[in-house]
Design a protein around this motif. Structure first.
Motif, PDB file in Angstrom:
ATOM      1  N   SER A  46      -8.946 -18.665  -4.861  1.00 42.29           N
ATOM      2  CA  SER A  46      -8.343 -19.983  -5.046  1.00 42.29           C
ATOM      3  C   SER A  46      -6.959 -19.979  -4.410  1.00 42.29           C
ATOM      4  O   SER A  46      -6.167 -19.063  -4.643  1.00 42.29           O
ATOM      5  CB  SER A  46      -8.240 -20.297  -6.541  1.00 42.29           C
ATOM      6  OG  SER A  46      -7.630 -21.539  -6.739  1.00 42.29           O
ATOM      7  N   TYR A  47      -6.692 -21.006  -3.588  1.00 45.21           N
ATOM      8  CA  TYR A  47      -5.391 -21.172  -2.943  1.00 45.21           C
ATOM      9  C   TYR A  47      -4.646 -22.348  -3.553  1.00 45.21           C
ATOM     10  O   TYR A  47      -5.264 -23.336  -3.964  1.00 45.21           O
ATOM     11  CB  TYR A  47      -5.583 -21.498  -1.460  1.00 45.21           C
ATOM     12  CG  TYR A  47      -5.748 -20.345  -0.512  1.00 45.21           C
ATOM     13  CD1 TYR A  47      -5.630 -19.027  -0.898  1.00 45.21           C
ATOM     14  CD2 TYR A  47      -6.023 -20.607   0.833  1.00 45.21           C
ATOM     15  CE1 TYR A  47      -5.783 -18.002   0.007  1.00 45.21           C
ATOM     16  CE2 TYR A  47      -6.172 -19.587   1.754  1.00 45.21           C
ATOM     17  CZ  TYR A  47      -6.045 -18.282   1.340  1.00 45.21           C
ATOM     18  OH  TYR A  47      -6.200 -17.258   2.244  1.00 45.21           O
ATOM     19  N   LYS A 101     -14.907  -8.398  -3.580  1.00 44.14           N
ATOM     20  CA  LYS A 101     -13.470  -8.565  -3.796  1.00 44.14           C
ATOM     21  C   LYS A 101     -12.706  -8.156  -2.542  1.00 44.14           C
ATOM     22  O   LYS A 101     -11.719  -8.793  -2.161  1.00 44.14           O
ATOM     23  CB  LYS A 101     -13.026  -7.724  -4.995  1.00 44.14           C
ATOM     24  CG  LYS A 101     -11.556  -7.862  -5.317  1.00 44.14           C
ATOM     25  CD  LYS A 101     -11.174  -7.021  -6.515  1.00 44.14           C
ATOM     26  CE  LYS A 101      -9.687  -7.159  -6.766  1.00 44.14           C
ATOM     27  NZ  LYS A 101      -9.095  -5.925  -7.240  1.00 44.14           N
ATOM     28  N   GLU A 105      -9.886 -10.224  -0.391  1.00 43.58           N
ATOM     29  CA  GLU A 105      -8.569  -9.654  -0.104  1.00 43.58           C
ATOM     30  C   GLU A 105      -8.310  -9.595   1.405  1.00 43.58           C
ATOM     31  O   GLU A 105      -7.197  -9.854   1.859  1.00 43.58           O
ATOM     32  CB  GLU A 105      -8.454  -8.264  -0.721  1.00 43.58           C
ATOM     33  CG  GLU A 105      -8.413  -8.293  -2.241  1.00 43.58           C
ATOM     34  CD  GLU A 105      -8.580  -6.925  -2.881  1.00 43.58           C
ATOM     35  OE1 GLU A 105      -9.113  -5.995  -2.221  1.00 43.58           O
ATOM     36  OE2 GLU A 105      -8.195  -6.779  -4.059  1.00 43.58           O
ATOM     37  N   GLY A 121       0.421 -19.785  -3.344  1.00 39.65           N
ATOM     38  CA  GLY A 121      -0.083 -18.866  -4.355  1.00 39.65           C
ATOM     39  C   GLY A 121      -1.592 -18.757  -4.238  1.00 39.65           C
ATOM     40  O   GLY A 121      -2.253 -19.642  -3.694  1.00 39.65           O
ATOM     41  N   HIS A 122      -2.114 -17.653  -4.725  1.00 37.57           N
ATOM     42  CA  HIS A 122      -3.570 -17.470  -4.703  1.00 37.57           C
ATOM     43  C   HIS A 122      -3.997 -16.586  -5.866  1.00 37.57           C
ATOM     44  O   HIS A 122      -3.190 -15.871  -6.446  1.00 37.57           O
ATOM     45  CB  HIS A 122      -4.048 -16.874  -3.366  1.00 37.57           C
ATOM     46  CG  HIS A 122      -3.759 -15.416  -3.225  1.00 37.57           C
ATOM     47  ND1 HIS A 122      -2.549 -14.919  -2.801  1.00 37.57           N
ATOM     48  CD2 HIS A 122      -4.533 -14.329  -3.479  1.00 37.57           C
ATOM     49  CE1 HIS A 122      -2.589 -13.609  -2.784  1.00 37.57           C
ATOM     50  NE2 HIS A 122      -3.779 -13.211  -3.196  1.00 37.57           N
ATOM     51  N   SER A 123      -5.296 -16.666  -6.193  1.00 37.78           N
ATOM     52  CA  SER A 123      -5.880 -15.781  -7.201  1.00 37.78           C
ATOM     53  C   SER A 123      -7.307 -15.462  -6.792  1.00 37.78           C
ATOM     54  O   SER A 123      -7.950 -16.232  -6.076  1.00 37.78           O
ATOM     55  CB  SER A 123      -5.856 -16.426  -8.589  1.00 37.78           C
ATOM     56  OG  SER A 123      -6.680 -17.573  -8.607  1.00 37.78           O
ATOM     57  N   LEU A 125     -10.880 -14.337  -8.636  1.00 41.78           N
ATOM     58  CA  LEU A 125     -11.594 -14.171  -9.900  1.00 41.78           C
ATOM     59  C   LEU A 125     -13.008 -13.674  -9.647  1.00 41.78           C
ATOM     60  O   LEU A 125     -13.646 -14.063  -8.671  1.00 41.78           O
ATOM     61  CB  LEU A 125     -11.687 -15.514 -10.647  1.00 41.78           C
ATOM     62  CG  LEU A 125     -10.367 -16.145 -11.076  1.00 41.78           C
ATOM     63  CD1 LEU A 125     -10.629 -17.528 -11.658  1.00 41.78           C
ATOM     64  CD2 LEU A 125      -9.676 -15.263 -12.092  1.00 41.78           C
TER      65      LEU A 125
END
Length: 134
Positions: A46-47, A101, A105, A121-123, A125
């Motif tokens: 997610s960005y 993952k 990345e 920002g990013h995450s 999950l």
């Protein structure tokens, strides 16, 4: 004693053989379906974008989309695209689905949107697909 996988394969063959008569032809999807399967794990990237993303993304958009298309072609990315608040016309971020993952990345590390400040920002999950298409 038979190994577990051989028992499963034998059981699948027996089930198909029992139902394979002149009146019944199994669908191809039934032949290849495993009796036991683990839901696939996917990774959601997610960005969050800068508020004026539409004005600033221009010089980096081709590289951003090219990276996503390349990773889709190689099979490490499933899909991706901008995310918007309902009723808004400017994306507030984006969502991508990856098979690993490490692929998510890698995308972050190589994405010109990240290196040029379009992404604030990013995450990442982990997501287990239980129902629906994956």
């Amino acid at each position: 004693m038979m190994p577990f996988q051989r028992i499963i394969n034998t059981t699948s063959l027996l089930l198909l053989t029992r139902h394979s008569t002149a009146f019944y032809t199994p669908k191809p999807s039934m032949i290849h379906t495993r009796l036991f399967s683990t839901p696939p794990t996917r990774y959601l990237l997610s960005y969050e974008y800068v508020p004026d993303v539409l004005e600033k993304r221009g010089p980096y958009r081709e590289g951003h989309l090219g990276l996503a298309k390349d990773m889709i072609a190689e099979g490490s990315c499933v899909s991706g695209g901008p995310s918007l608040v309902p009723g808004e016309s400017v994306p507030s971020g984006a969502l991508f689905i990856f098979n690993t993952k490490e692929a998510a990345e890698q995308f972050v590390a190589q994405d010109p949107y990240v290196s040029n400040g379009i992404v604030t920002g990013h995450s990442i999950l982990e997501w287990s697909v239980v129902v629906g298409s994956n």
